[in-house]
Scaffold this motif. Sequence first.
Motif, short mmCIF file in Angstrom:
data_model
loop_
_atom_site.label_atom_id
_atom_site.label_comp_id
_atom_site.label_asym_id
_atom_site.label_seq_id
_atom_site.Cartn_x
_atom_site.Cartn_y
_atom_site.Cartn_z
N MET A 109 -2.21 4.86 -5.18
CA MET A 109 -3.21 6.56 -5.41
C MET A 109 -1.94 6.87 -6.24
N ARG A 127 -11.44 6.13 -12.68
CA ARG A 127 -11.32 4.81 -12.36
C ARG A 127 -11.13 5.21 -10.89
N ASP A 143 -0.77 1.30 -10.55
CA ASP A 143 -2.32 1.41 -10.61
C ASP A 143 -2.57 -0.10 -10.51
N GLY A 144 -3.12 -0.49 -9.66
CA GLY A 144 -3.42 -1.35 -9.41
C GLY A 144 -2.96 -3.65 -9.69
N GLN A 150 1.20 -1.19 0.40
CA GLN A 150 -0.02 0.50 0.62
C GLN A 150 0.69 0.87 0.42
N GLU A 192 -1.48 -1.56 -4.11
CA GLU A 192 -2.48 -0.52 -3.80
C GLU A 192 -2.02 0.88 -3.60
N ASN A 248 -8.69 4.19 -9.06
CA ASN A 248 -7.67 4.78 -8.19
C ASN A 248 -7.82 6.53 -8.65
N GLU A 249 -8.66 7.20 -9.81
CA GLU A 249 -8.55 8.81 -10.06
C GLU A 249 -9.08 8.89 -9.32
N LEU A 251 -9.76 8.08 -6.16
CA LEU A 251 -8.59 8.11 -4.63
C LEU A 251 -8.01 9.28 -4.86
N ARG A 252 -7.46 9.56 -6.38
CA ARG A 252 -6.76 11.47 -5.95
C ARG A 252 -7.21 12.12 -6.14
N VAL A 297 -0.35 7.05 -9.99
CA VAL A 297 -0.50 6.70 -11.19
C VAL A 297 0.45 7.00 -11.99
#
Length: 445
Positions: free
Chosen positions: A127, A201, A115-116, A5, A125, A203-204, A206-207, A129
């Motif tokens: 954040m 997406r 990217d996960g 993470q 995991e 992850n985006e 979360l950012r 990218v």
Amino acid sequence: MFLIQEKNEDGCISYIKKYVGLKKENNYDIEIKFSSVTMSENGVDNILLYDLDMNVIRPAYEYLNVKCGNMSINTRYKVTSALRILYSFLKIFNVKLEDIKKDDFSKLKDFLYGDGKKGERFEFEFMTVRSSDTINQYFSVYRNYLNFLGIDNKILNAKAVAQVIKDSDGLLGHTREKATERYIISEKSMQNKLTVPMYIRPNEYLRIISVIQKEYSLREEILVMLMYENGVRLGEGLGLTLEDIEDSKIIIRNRVSDKFDQHAKTCMRPESYLKYKSEAYKKWKVGYQIVKPTYDVLDKIEQYIDIIHGRMGKTNRLNYINFAIADRISDGGTLEGENFYLFLNKNGKPLHAGGWNKVLRVIFTKAGLTIDKDVKKHNLSHRLRHGFAMKRIKEGATQLQLVDDLRHSGPSSVMKYFRATEEDCYNANTLGAKKMITDNPKLEI
């Protein structure tokens, strides 16, 4: 299985390596953090990179301050960041700098992309990218760093012919050819080929939330959460009033007092106050729609109302009374006194699309997301709603379920949301995506 993470505190990235086994008593986690500081003396900036025991990494010190000493300080900061990530990777995967092999570079690429990615033994995991061009820049740093240390890594330095072009120099230039080379390990460049993604997406998202929580207010966080987690349209969000917020749900509907950018698309638009009493206006999916956000969102809304509406009723009372009052539909309920639009600007007036779009554009930029630079063709708010739709598809939602989730008029109208990226096409083995494609051969991908 190891879960890696990413942790970001005030711009300083570290990693948590967690072992997740069958027996909970065997589980553990460790933090891997390589930190750096800049020390200035007699007008000279020296960058120090520390290991986990807070010892200066001498090779990195000499490279950053001797080999790269003539570079600008900002360039050296970027090099430092690249090296910090490299040393983190080596520690996490127990690899020595002088022994990096082909498989290790493959893992390093996944680690940098962030990217996960998920393998047999490791899952990322993250954040952060990064693009292919950034990856190539990092590999250039690593190549130069290893060469500086006298390490000739065959994988990192291997080249191949990229293309052969005619030599146009001189009288007989057309008879000669020039071969251009590229590093085999380099990723395909995306410069001048960037397209604006159609949806956000996970992850985006979360950012975006991370940027908002650090630099913005509850207003921005709530609106973004409603769009991405519940598929709320911008107009539906801007048209919300205090009266529409209930204990476990939000009511979406139109009012006579709404402006052009506060309309709920699939709800009846009353032409007069008399329509509020009509059977059609009181009918679900005709006069109103229902959204059920998480209790976390509802709690944030209550906090926002207490803080912002309480403040605006005092500091910007004139604007608040003259511009933010909305029609009140019901006589009962818990609301006391006048009804007001939920989201307000700094002057106490209702938030409108123009102001919101400017704010969201800056948020997207700070989160590192691609946006239109010249002609604004892609609605940023809709990319959040589209992200909700794609998330539901990948979770296995049927076409009819998607109609309800998005509050659309019929099945055919939701098909435009399935706008898969190349990554989606390769990962289309999820139940929802496969079912949508199987059931709809003409689906646009």
